[in-house]
Design an enzyme around this catalytic site. Structure first.
Site, PDB file in Angstrom:
ATOM      1  N   GLU A  41       0.880  -1.173   0.000  1.00 31.06           N
ATOM      2  CA  GLU A  41       0.000   0.000   0.000  1.00 31.06           C
ATOM      3  C   GLU A  41       0.915   1.219   0.000  1.00 31.06           C
ATOM      4  O   GLU A  41       1.666   1.437   0.947  1.00 31.06           O
ATOM      5  CB  GLU A  41      -0.899   0.013   1.247  1.00 31.06           C
ATOM      6  CG  GLU A  41      -1.719   1.286   1.405  1.00 31.06           C
ATOM      7  CD  GLU A  41      -2.373   1.391   2.780  1.00 31.06           C
ATOM      8  OE1 GLU A  41      -2.567   2.536   3.248  1.00 31.06           O
ATOM      9  OE2 GLU A  41      -2.675   0.344   3.384  1.00 31.06           O
ATOM     10  N   ARG A  45       0.579  10.381   0.497  1.00 35.26           N
ATOM     11  CA  ARG A  45       0.939  11.513   1.353  1.00 35.26           C
ATOM     12  C   ARG A  45       2.180  12.233   0.852  1.00 35.26           C
ATOM     13  O   ARG A  45       2.645  13.178   1.498  1.00 35.26           O
ATOM     14  CB  ARG A  45       1.162  11.039   2.791  1.00 35.26           C
ATOM     15  CG  ARG A  45      -0.106  10.653   3.512  1.00 35.26           C
ATOM     16  CD  ARG A  45       0.167  10.351   4.956  1.00 35.26           C
ATOM     17  NE  ARG A  45       0.875   9.086   5.129  1.00 35.26           N
ATOM     18  CZ  ARG A  45       1.543   8.755   6.213  1.00 35.26           C
ATOM     19  NH1 ARG A  45       1.655   9.607   7.209  1.00 35.26           N
ATOM     20  NH2 ARG A  45       2.137   7.576   6.307  1.00 35.26           N
ATOM     21  N   LYS A 129     -10.845  -1.442   6.565  1.00 34.24           N
ATOM     22  CA  LYS A 129      -9.606  -1.227   7.316  1.00 34.24           C
ATOM     23  C   LYS A 129      -9.982  -0.826   8.737  1.00 34.24           C
ATOM     24  O   LYS A 129     -10.931  -0.059   8.939  1.00 34.24           O
ATOM     25  CB  LYS A 129      -8.809  -0.114   6.623  1.00 34.24           C
ATOM     26  CG  LYS A 129      -7.542   0.325   7.337  1.00 34.24           C
ATOM     27  CD  LYS A 129      -6.888   1.454   6.534  1.00 34.24           C
ATOM     28  CE  LYS A 129      -5.622   1.961   7.200  1.00 34.24           C
ATOM     29  NZ  LYS A 129      -4.962   3.023   6.411  1.00 34.24           N
TER      30      LYS A 129
END
Length: 315
Positions: A41, A45, A129
């Site tokens: 993943e 950011r 999640k």
């Protein structure tokens, strides 16, 4: 369950990566693949996140790469253009989730409380999640909240490492765990690719926990008499054999022959998935399933050290 999500569940661990320098991306991809985890993943950011995904897919096309920290449909489009195969968000934004669902893009939105989970169910999701995992109560919280939402499964992320990984994965509502411990900022910045590979290999080894369980030997007609004389707290009577510590006496097999080796693992499905990538194959006709429809026993097709070998579920 979606195929990508199913493959993630078999890998069991999803490295969560923050890439600051684009040039690091292909080296990091190769390090993870060599460590046995071609899945990641990549968080959105950083300024080079999209280009990093492109570079990782180019270096290792076999990787399953998802985009993390995705906050809106525009970022979804950017991630998919780069080659992302799944989307992860820190929270549950109904607009972003619905956008992904409309385009048949797997999405794992962050959920941390019952209200989030009810929204996820209302939107038609069956896997979410759980973030940040440890800060929100960890495994006890997941177990407590999964009780009323029995069809919902989780990928916890945040505060997970080798010390608590197997405890999380032992709960059947958890499909996989996200983590940064094998791809920390320090390791990436210092270009410690070999160390990342070594830590990744150890993570897989810890997760599967494949170890010697017992040896089966031919005991013939008199095997039962011998087995009965051995004082062991682990004795187990079966119709054609008796287990005594690490030896299974096979009464229907000629005396003196080595019948089989047995290896145990925490998840036979995951063990099969990883071992098949190393060239092993399995006889599915020998598979036995438990009450949760999980494989608890299966034979290899190949001989190991000249004799038959099977996997059994630990415990």
């Amino acid at each position: 369950m979606n195929k990508i999500i199913n493959d993630i569940s078999l890998y069991g661990i999803v490295p969560v990566i923050k890439i600051e320098c684009l040039e690091d991306a292909p080296y990091l991809a190769k390090a993870l693949c060599e460590g046995g985890l071609p899945v990641a993943e990549v968080t959105f950011r950083t300024a080079c996140a999209k280009e990093a995904i492109i570079a990782m897919k180019k270096a290792c096309p076999q990787m399953i790469i998802g985009a993390g920290t995705v906050l809106n449909p525009a970022q979804v489009n950017s991630a998919i253009e780069a080659g992302s195969e799944f989307i992860v968000s820190p929270g549950l934004n109904p607009k972003t989730v619905q956008y992904c669902l409309d385009k048949d893009i797997p999405i794992l939105p962050g959920c941390a409380n019952p209200s989030d989970m009810e929204q996820a169910i209302e939107l038609g999701l069956d896997v979410v999640k759980f973030f940040p995992a440890q800060a929100n109560g960890g495994l006890p919280a997941i177990k407590a909240m999964s009780a009323p939402y029995c069809n919902l499964k989780f990928m916890p992320t945040g505060g997970i490492n080798t010390s608590n990984l197997t405890e999380y994965l032992a709960f059947d509502k958890i499909i996989a765990c996200g983590g940064t411990w094998m791809v920390s900022d320090e390791l990436i910045k210092e270009h410690k690719w070999d160390e990342i590979t070594a830590i990744t290999k150890q993570a897989v080894k810890t997760m599967l926990d494949i170890k010697f369980h017992h040896v089966g030997i031919g005991a013939g007609d008199r095997g039962a008499q011998l087995a009965a004389l051995i004082n062991s707290p682990h004795q187990k009577n079966l119709s054609i054999s008796r287990m005594v510590d690490e030896i299974e006496f096979m009464f229907d097999t000629p005396s003196g022959s080595l019948h089989h080796l047995c290896l145990s693992t925490k998840s036979i499905e995951r063990a099969i998935f990883f071992l098949e990538k190393q060239g092993y194959t399995f006889d599915m006709q020998t598979a036995r399933y438990n009450h949760k429809n999980k494989i608890e026993f299966i034979y290899f097709n190949e001989l190991i050290s000249g004799c038959k070998c099977h996997l059994c579920l630990e415990g």
